[in-house]
Design a protein around this motif. Structure first.
Motif, PDB file in Angstrom:
ATOM      1  N   ALA A  27     -23.746-100.830  -1.813  1.00 55.54           N
ATOM      2  CA  ALA A  27     -24.051-100.001  -2.980  1.00 55.54           C
ATOM      3  C   ALA A  27     -24.583 -98.639  -2.553  1.00 55.54           C
ATOM      4  O   ALA A  27     -24.219 -97.610  -3.149  1.00 55.54           O
ATOM      5  CB  ALA A  27     -25.072-100.709  -3.874  1.00 55.54           C
ATOM      6  N   LEU A  28     -25.420 -98.614  -1.517  1.00 53.34           N
ATOM      7  CA  LEU A  28     -25.944 -97.341  -1.018  1.00 53.34           C
ATOM      8  C   LEU A  28     -24.825 -96.478  -0.421  1.00 53.34           C
ATOM      9  O   LEU A  28     -24.767 -95.274  -0.670  1.00 53.34           O
ATOM     10  CB  LEU A  28     -27.028 -97.580   0.033  1.00 53.34           C
ATOM     11  CG  LEU A  28     -28.462 -97.748  -0.467  1.00 53.34           C
ATOM     12  CD1 LEU A  28     -29.399 -97.992   0.709  1.00 53.34           C
ATOM     13  CD2 LEU A  28     -28.920 -96.521  -1.244  1.00 53.34           C
ATOM     14  N   ILE A  29     -23.951 -97.091   0.372  1.00 52.48           N
ATOM     15  CA  ILE A  29     -22.831 -96.350   0.952  1.00 52.48           C
ATOM     16  C   ILE A  29     -21.972 -95.763  -0.164  1.00 52.48           C
ATOM     17  O   ILE A  29     -21.604 -94.577  -0.133  1.00 52.48           O
ATOM     18  CB  ILE A  29     -21.969 -97.264   1.845  1.00 52.48           C
ATOM     19  CG1 ILE A  29     -22.756 -97.714   3.082  1.00 52.48           C
ATOM     20  CG2 ILE A  29     -20.697 -96.531   2.277  1.00 52.48           C
ATOM     21  CD1 ILE A  29     -22.011 -98.733   3.930  1.00 52.48           C
ATOM     22  N   PHE A  30     -21.656 -96.579  -1.160  1.00 53.86           N
ATOM     23  CA  PHE A  30     -20.838 -96.134  -2.290  1.00 53.86           C
ATOM     24  C   PHE A  30     -21.512 -94.975  -3.019  1.00 53.86           C
ATOM     25  O   PHE A  30     -20.855 -93.984  -3.393  1.00 53.86           O
ATOM     26  CB  PHE A  30     -20.597 -97.296  -3.249  1.00 53.86           C
ATOM     27  CG  PHE A  30     -19.762 -96.935  -4.446  1.00 53.86           C
ATOM     28  CD1 PHE A  30     -18.387 -96.762  -4.330  1.00 53.86           C
ATOM     29  CD2 PHE A  30     -20.350 -96.769  -5.692  1.00 53.86           C
ATOM     30  CE1 PHE A  30     -17.621 -96.424  -5.429  1.00 53.86           C
ATOM     31  CE2 PHE A  30     -19.590 -96.427  -6.799  1.00 53.86           C
ATOM     32  CZ  PHE A  30     -18.221 -96.265  -6.675  1.00 53.86           C
ATOM     33  N   ILE A 122     -21.376 -92.728  10.732  1.00 52.79           N
ATOM     34  CA  ILE A 122     -21.285 -93.962  11.527  1.00 52.79           C
ATOM     35  C   ILE A 122     -22.536 -94.806  11.330  1.00 52.79           C
ATOM     36  O   ILE A 122     -22.471 -96.016  11.119  1.00 52.79           O
ATOM     37  CB  ILE A 122     -21.083 -93.627  13.018  1.00 52.79           C
ATOM     38  CG1 ILE A 122     -19.697 -93.024  13.248  1.00 52.79           C
ATOM     39  CG2 ILE A 122     -21.260 -94.881  13.880  1.00 52.79           C
ATOM     40  CD1 ILE A 122     -19.486 -92.473  14.644  1.00 52.79           C
ATOM     41  N   TYR A 123     -23.712 -94.142  11.382  1.00 52.45           N
ATOM     42  CA  TYR A 123     -24.956 -94.894  11.251  1.00 52.45           C
ATOM     43  C   TYR A 123     -25.145 -95.408   9.823  1.00 52.45           C
ATOM     44  O   TYR A 123     -25.658 -96.513   9.623  1.00 52.45           O
ATOM     45  CB  TYR A 123     -26.160 -94.041  11.651  1.00 52.45           C
ATOM     46  CG  TYR A 123     -27.406 -94.872  11.861  1.00 52.45           C
ATOM     47  CD1 TYR A 123     -27.721 -95.391  13.117  1.00 52.45           C
ATOM     48  CD2 TYR A 123     -28.260 -95.169  10.798  1.00 52.45           C
ATOM     49  CE1 TYR A 123     -28.843 -96.169  13.308  1.00 52.45           C
ATOM     50  CE2 TYR A 123     -29.384 -95.943  10.980  1.00 52.45           C
ATOM     51  CZ  TYR A 123     -29.671 -96.448  12.242  1.00 52.45           C
ATOM     52  OH  TYR A 123     -30.783 -97.236  12.424  1.00 52.45           O
ATOM     53  N   LEU A 124     -24.737 -94.623   8.846  1.00 52.63           N
ATOM     54  CA  LEU A 124     -24.854 -95.071   7.455  1.00 52.63           C
ATOM     55  C   LEU A 124     -24.014 -96.325   7.227  1.00 52.63           C
ATOM     56  O   LEU A 124     -24.434 -97.246   6.514  1.00 52.63           O
ATOM     57  CB  LEU A 124     -24.405 -93.959   6.504  1.00 52.63           C
ATOM     58  CG  LEU A 124     -24.518 -94.244   5.004  1.00 52.63           C
ATOM     59  CD1 LEU A 124     -25.975 -94.415   4.593  1.00 52.63           C
ATOM     60  CD2 LEU A 124     -23.875 -93.114   4.196  1.00 52.63           C
ATOM     61  N   ILE A 125     -22.848 -96.378   7.841  1.00 53.50           N
ATOM     62  CA  ILE A 125     -21.963 -97.536   7.695  1.00 53.50           C
ATOM     63  C   ILE A 125     -22.485 -98.733   8.485  1.00 53.50           C
ATOM     64  O   ILE A 125     -22.420 -99.873   8.017  1.00 53.50           O
ATOM     65  CB  ILE A 125     -20.537 -97.172   8.157  1.00 53.50           C
ATOM     66  CG1 ILE A 125     -19.928 -96.145   7.202  1.00 53.50           C
ATOM     67  CG2 ILE A 125     -19.651 -98.416   8.234  1.00 53.50           C
ATOM     68  CD1 ILE A 125     -18.601 -95.590   7.660  1.00 53.50           C
ATOM     69  N   TYR A 126     -23.052 -98.471   9.671  1.00 49.44           N
ATOM     70  CA  TYR A 126     -23.555 -99.589  10.493  1.00 49.44           C
ATOM     71  C   TYR A 126     -24.950 -99.253  11.018  1.00 49.44           C
ATOM     72  O   TYR A 126     -25.108 -98.867  12.169  1.00 49.44           O
ATOM     73  CB  TYR A 126     -22.601 -99.882  11.646  1.00 49.44           C
ATOM     74  CG  TYR A 126     -22.977-101.147  12.396  1.00 49.44           C
ATOM     75  CD1 TYR A 126     -22.813-102.403  11.793  1.00 49.44           C
ATOM     76  CD2 TYR A 126     -23.497-101.088  13.682  1.00 49.44           C
ATOM     77  CE1 TYR A 126     -23.153-103.554  12.463  1.00 49.44           C
ATOM     78  CE2 TYR A 126     -23.843-102.249  14.362  1.00 49.44           C
ATOM     79  CZ  TYR A 126     -23.670-103.479  13.742  1.00 49.44           C
ATOM     80  OH  TYR A 126     -24.022-104.629  14.405  1.00 49.44           O
ATOM     81  N   VAL A 142     -36.189 -98.908   5.701  1.00 53.27           N
ATOM     82  CA  VAL A 142     -34.794 -98.974   5.263  1.00 53.27           C
ATOM     83  C   VAL A 142     -34.440 -97.773   4.391  1.00 53.27           C
ATOM     84  O   VAL A 142     -33.444 -97.077   4.630  1.00 53.27           O
ATOM     85  CB  VAL A 142     -34.514-100.284   4.500  1.00 53.27           C
ATOM     86  CG1 VAL A 142     -33.085-100.298   3.958  1.00 53.27           C
ATOM     87  CG2 VAL A 142     -34.763-101.494   5.391  1.00 53.27           C
ATOM     88  N   ILE A 143     -35.264 -97.535   3.371  1.00 53.93           N
ATOM     89  CA  ILE A 143     -34.967 -96.473   2.415  1.00 53.93           C
ATOM     90  C   ILE A 143     -34.961 -95.114   3.089  1.00 53.93           C
ATOM     91  O   ILE A 143     -34.024 -94.317   2.910  1.00 53.93           O
ATOM     92  CB  ILE A 143     -35.988 -96.482   1.255  1.00 53.93           C
ATOM     93  CG1 ILE A 143     -35.926 -97.816   0.501  1.00 53.93           C
ATOM     94  CG2 ILE A 143     -35.723 -95.318   0.308  1.00 53.93           C
ATOM     95  CD1 ILE A 143     -34.579 -98.114  -0.116  1.00 53.93           C
ATOM     96  N   GLN A 144     -35.982 -94.816   3.883  1.00 45.10           N
ATOM     97  CA  GLN A 144     -36.074 -93.502   4.532  1.00 45.10           C
ATOM     98  C   GLN A 144     -34.879 -93.275   5.454  1.00 45.10           C
ATOM     99  O   GLN A 144     -34.254 -92.206   5.431  1.00 45.10           O
ATOM    100  CB  GLN A 144     -37.377 -93.382   5.322  1.00 45.10           C
ATOM    101  CG  GLN A 144     -37.696 -91.975   5.816  1.00 45.10           C
ATOM    102  CD  GLN A 144     -36.941 -91.566   7.083  1.00 45.10           C
ATOM    103  OE1 GLN A 144     -36.548 -92.435   7.867  1.00 45.10           O
ATOM    104  NE2 GLN A 144     -36.752 -90.274   7.277  1.00 45.10           N
ATOM    105  N   THR A 145     -34.562 -94.274   6.258  1.00 48.64           N
ATOM    106  CA  THR A 145     -33.494 -94.118   7.246  1.00 48.64           C
ATOM    107  C   THR A 145     -32.133 -93.916   6.579  1.00 48.64           C
ATOM    108  O   THR A 145     -31.385 -92.996   6.946  1.00 48.64           O
ATOM    109  CB  THR A 145     -33.436 -95.354   8.169  1.00 48.64           C
ATOM    110  OG1 THR A 145     -34.711 -95.551   8.783  1.00 48.64           O
ATOM    111  CG2 THR A 145     -32.382 -95.171   9.256  1.00 48.64           C
ATOM    112  N   GLY A 150     -27.716 -90.501   4.685  1.00 48.22           N
ATOM    113  CA  GLY A 150     -26.833 -90.198   3.568  1.00 48.22           C
ATOM    114  C   GLY A 150     -26.845 -88.734   3.184  1.00 48.22           C
ATOM    115  O   GLY A 150     -25.796 -88.133   2.918  1.00 48.22           O
ATOM    116  N   VAL A 151     -28.032 -88.135   3.170  1.00 48.90           N
ATOM    117  CA  VAL A 151     -28.147 -86.708   2.842  1.00 48.90           C
ATOM    118  C   VAL A 151     -27.456 -85.862   3.906  1.00 48.90           C
ATOM    119  O   VAL A 151     -26.791 -84.869   3.594  1.00 48.90           O
ATOM    120  CB  VAL A 151     -29.635 -86.309   2.688  1.00 48.90           C
ATOM    121  CG1 VAL A 151     -29.775 -84.799   2.545  1.00 48.90           C
ATOM    122  CG2 VAL A 151     -30.244 -87.007   1.478  1.00 48.90           C
ATOM    123  N   MET A 152     -27.584 -86.254   5.174  1.00 47.31           N
ATOM    124  CA  MET A 152     -26.908 -85.520   6.241  1.00 47.31           C
ATOM    125  C   MET A 152     -25.386 -85.623   6.116  1.00 47.31           C
ATOM    126  O   MET A 152     -24.659 -84.674   6.427  1.00 47.31           O
ATOM    127  CB  MET A 152     -27.354 -86.045   7.611  1.00 47.31           C
ATOM    128  CG  MET A 152     -28.709 -85.540   8.069  1.00 47.31           C
ATOM    129  SD  MET A 152     -28.762 -83.750   8.313  1.00 47.31           S
ATOM    130  CE  MET A 152     -27.564 -83.528   9.632  1.00 47.31           C
TER     131      MET A 152
END
Length: 250
Positions: A27-30, A122-126, A142-145, A150-152
């Motif tokens: 859901a976060l990735i989406f 790459i990191y957002l996905i894995y 979790v949220i901060q990372t 995601g913003v980057m």
């Protein structure tokens, strides 16, 4: 105040834990992919506002990164050395911020954004580094990372849409130079901070993350392999973005 912030920000154990490709992670990735697409479409259609939009996202990313150093003592009980800007994601946050406001770094704005986009995606996905801690999905860690990465990704996508021109292999020497310098910078950080008790493996230059290479061989192979793999991946992304922006009539 310290006890209160520590209680709020510290890792939440027990019950549901964050795992890669869980419903929460997907859901976060989406959500970030949708935000990136919407932001890119907006700056294409409203070109006059593109600087303001990109300003917002790079300032947000850099702000999240700096704020994390102030909050880590409450969340983790210490400043985490691993979050120093020797890994590609954090290093590109700093260089992207500098490239947006400094004339010298601005010469490599597109290249920093490209490497930042690729590495953070790459990191957002894995996000293995988050998964290893086995904490609740709503923990600060979790949220901060994930929000930072995601913003980057959004920032990188915006710069690629606004700054990239027609794909030209001859103009990619800057990208190769940035990847090479990032590899050298990560090697310096690993050499400086690694010891018998800890190995940080910034930008994967001293250890194979897939454990296919032995510990003796990896430090000699991984730096060169990183340069080749990331450069080829960037060429592919440039090609894709050039086709997309042409399709959108830019």
């Amino acid at each position: 105040m310290f006890a209160f912030l520590s209680e709020v920000l510290s890792d939440k154990k027990g019950g549901i834990i964050f795992t890669c490709f869980s419903a929460f992670h997907i859901a976060l990735i989406f959500a970030f992919v949708c935000l990136a697409v919407l932001a890119c479409v907006y700056v294409i259609k409203k070109g006059n506002n593109k600087k303001r939009v990109i300003d917002f996202f790079i300032n947000l990313a850099f702000g999240l990164y700096i704020l994390d150093f102030f909050l880590m003592p409450f969340a983790y009980g210490k400043i985490d050395v691993e979050k120093l800007p020797f890994h590609v994601c954090t290093a590109m946050c700093v260089t992207c911020f500098l490239s947006w406001y400094n004339s010298f770094f601005a010469k490599f704005k597109l290249q920093f954004a490209m490497l930042g986009f690729l590495s953070n995606l790459i990191y957002l996905i894995y996000p293995a580094g988050v998964m290893w801690h086995a904490v609740h999905p709503l923990s600060y860690r979790v949220i901060q990372t994930l929000v930072f990465h995601g913003v980057m990704v959004i920032y990188g996508a915006l710069v690629l849409v606004c700054e990239s021109k027609e794909f030209d292999f001859k103009k990619c020497y800057k990208d190769l130079a940035v990847i090479f310098l990032m590899t050298a910078w990560a090697w310096f950080g690993n050499t400086l901070y690694n010891n018998q008790s800890v190995t940080y493996n910034w930008f994967f230059v001293v250890r194979d993350p897939f454990n296919m290479l032995s510990a003796e061989v990896a430090p000699y192979v991984m730096p060169a392999l990183n340069i080749v793999v990331f450069f080829l991946a960037e060429l592919l992304i440039y090609f894709i973005f050039s086709k997309l922006t042409k399709r959108l009539g830019r």
